[in-house]
Enzyme design. Structure first.
Site, PDB file in Angstrom:
ATOM      1  N   GLU A   6       0.792  -1.243   0.000  1.00 51.18           N
ATOM      2  CA  GLU A   6       0.000   0.000   0.000  1.00 51.18           C
ATOM      3  C   GLU A   6       0.820   1.288   0.000  1.00 51.18           C
ATOM      4  OE1 GLU A   6      -2.975  -0.306   3.096  1.00 51.18           O
ATOM      5  OE2 GLU A   6      -3.953  -1.998   2.106  1.00 51.18           O
TER       6      GLU A   6
ATOM      7  N   GLU B  31      -5.852 -10.878  -1.906  1.00 48.91           N
ATOM      8  CA  GLU B  31      -6.747 -10.747  -0.740  1.00 48.91           C
ATOM      9  C   GLU B  31      -8.211 -10.737  -1.190  1.00 48.91           C
ATOM     10  OE1 GLU B  31      -5.538  -7.361   1.667  1.00 48.91           O
ATOM     11  OE2 GLU B  31      -3.421  -7.781   1.341  1.00 48.91           O
TER      12      GLU B  31
HETATM   13  C1  XIL Z   1      -6.542  -6.647   7.690  1.00 50.08           C
HETATM   14  C2  XIL Z   1      -6.937  -7.862   8.533  1.00 50.08           C
HETATM   15  O1  XIL Z   1      -7.810  -8.658   7.794  1.00 50.08           O
HETATM   16  C3  XIL Z   1      -7.579  -7.402   9.808  1.00 50.08           C
HETATM   17  O2  XIL Z   1      -7.797  -8.514  10.685  1.00 50.08           O
HETATM   18  C4  XIL Z   1      -6.711  -6.365  10.527  1.00 50.08           C
HETATM   19  O3  XIL Z   1      -7.393  -5.849  11.625  1.00 50.08           O
HETATM   20  C5  XIL Z   1      -6.321  -5.240   9.582  1.00 50.08           C
HETATM   21  O4  XIL Z   1      -5.723  -5.775   8.420  1.00 50.08           O
HETATM   22  N1  XIL Z   1      -5.072  -4.861   3.194  1.00 50.08           N
HETATM   23  C6  XIL Z   1      -4.075  -5.685   3.659  1.00 50.08           C
HETATM   24  C7  XIL Z   1      -4.363  -6.621   4.786  1.00 50.08           C
HETATM   25  O5  XIL Z   1      -2.984  -5.712   3.093  1.00 50.08           O
HETATM   26  O6  XIL Z   1      -3.247  -6.834   5.591  1.00 50.08           O
HETATM   27  C8  XIL Z   1      -5.516  -6.118   5.605  1.00 50.08           C
HETATM   28  O7  XIL Z   1      -5.813  -7.105   6.579  1.00 50.08           O
HETATM   29  C9  XIL Z   1      -6.717  -5.811   4.737  1.00 50.08           C
HETATM   30  C10 XIL Z   1      -6.383  -4.726   3.765  1.00 50.08           C
END
Ligand code: XIL
Length: 375
Positions: free
Chosen positions: A165, A271
């Site tokens: 990110e 994701e």
């Molecule tokens: C999220 C997790 O799913 C949550 O449990 C945590 O509280 C915050 O992070 N982008 C990403 C992930 O790269 O690491 C994130 O995961 C969701 C958005």
């Protein structure tokens, strides 16, 4: 023919002969497997939260092993968890997850070395007593973290999300952060170089969200060109894929696949989830709808069947697209195992969500069957 195939055939015959629609009653358990079906095209993975495998029931563990060939720790390899205080590394959960993966021959995706957001980085990284840390100090901390973590899992982690990110959603290319303001844009190249030093074979990934959207895609292309020009060992691009039903940007996704292919880079869908409760308004108009939205929980009583059907056909469309470009896709990872475990139940506010292929009892949803029908 399996018993399930027979039941499905009977249902189809009943449907065709009655001329009316019959409720499809798929079996609660399945012997069909995503990894068996898609494994030759791309790896199918899942993110797992909490302590793995102990926080997952026996039935959930069975489902994980039946369906997926790769696991991503949802949180336990993030810097906030691995090094909450300087020099205090906590590897227990990460070790447990990697041991579980090794026992069952699952690939591990390391997620993530540097999350380029201040609120996702432990505050100590940028402090030096009362003062802001110097560039040299932050760089040294970055190097120590990356080297320590990557070398610990060397040979056992298949790929690392090295930087997460870093691209901005607004005007600038890179997201404003202390990483950027203290170190400068070189923090990205540094993180990749240190990861490569610590493990010569691991695949190194740049991961981000919304990079399929044209403006952010352009920023990503510029970043790739700059990293290439500096000989940064970038191995693949991760696109998170937190999309919403009825708003899946199919054409943009296809354009991004084409663009990364031109660089000879594989794309990882890192994701994936397809939320059913629209959340775009949360970020609109300077966030002024948030208080009102935070009170809403429109699907607390369940997800209507027609919405599950739309989700199913859009998931199938996505997997058709991934299949059509399977030479450019390395992996597709779902962001957790089933609806009850999705982060979207609490992000960006607390409400019931249904974004995955399995329901709260770990039974396959219409979306699972639709994906399994993809040719
Ligand atoms: C999220 C997790 O799913 C949550 O449990 C945590 O509280 C915050 O992070 N982008 C990403 C992930 O790269 O690491 C994130 O995961 C969701 C958005």
């Amino acid at each position: 023919m399996t018993i399930y195939a027979r039941i499905r055939l009977l249902l189809l015959v009943a449907f065709l002969s009655s001329g009316t629609s019959v409720a499809q009653e798929p079996p609660a358990q399945t012997s069909s497997s995503l990894k068996a079906k898609f494994g030759a095209r791309f790896t199918v993975g899942v993110a797992l939260g909490g302590r793995v495998p102990d926080d997952y029931s026996a039935a959930e563990q069975k489902l994980i092993l039946q369906q997926f060939g790769s696991v991503t720790p949802e949180n336990c390899m993030k810097m906030t968890e691995l090094q909450p205080r300087e020099g205090e590394f906590r590897f227990e959960r990460a070790d447990a997850l990697v041991a579980f993966a090794q026992r069952h021959r699952l690939q591990v995706v390391g997620h993530t070395l540097i999350w380029a957001k201040d609120e996702r980085t432990p505050a100590w990284v940028f402090r030096d007593g009362e003062k802001l840390a110097s560039r040299e100090l932050v760089l040294e901390r970055l190097r120590t973290h990356v080297r320590t973590v990557v070398s610990r899992f060397r040979g056992r982690v298949h790929s690392w999300d090295v930087v997460n990110e870093a691209l901005d959603d607004g005007e600038t290319d890179l997201r404003p952060s202390r990483w950027l303001s203290i170190v400068g844009p070189e923090f990205i190249a540094e993180a990749f170089a240190c990861a490569r030093d610590a493990d010569p074979d691991v695949l190194l990934v740049y991961n981000d969200y919304n990079v399929e959207q044209p403006r952010k895609r352009e920023k990503l292309m510029r970043l790739i060109r700059e990293l290439r020009a500096k000989n940064v060992p970038l191995g693949a691009i991760g696109i998170q894929g937190h999309w919403e039903v009825d708003r899946v940007p199919f054409r943009d996704i296809e354009a991004l696949i084409g663009a990364t292919k031109e660089f000879g880079l594989k794309m990882m869908v890192s994701e994936l989830d397809l939320g059913v409760v629209p959340r775009g308004r949360w970020w609109a108009d300077g966030g002024k709808h948030r208080a009102e939205m935070a009170k809403t929980d429109p699907l607390s009583g369940g997800c209507p069947p027609e919405l599950l059907q739309r989700q199913a056909s859009q998931y199938a469309e996505l997997f058709r697209l991934f299949t059509a470009h399977s030479n450019a896709i390395g992996r597709v990872t779902f962001w957790n195992l089933h609806d009850g475990r999705s982060w979207l139940n609490t992000f960006p506010w607390k409400h019931a969500e249904y974004p995955l292929l399995f329901d709260r009892s770990a039974a396959p949803k219409p979306a699972f069957w639709a994906v399994m029908e993809v040719k």
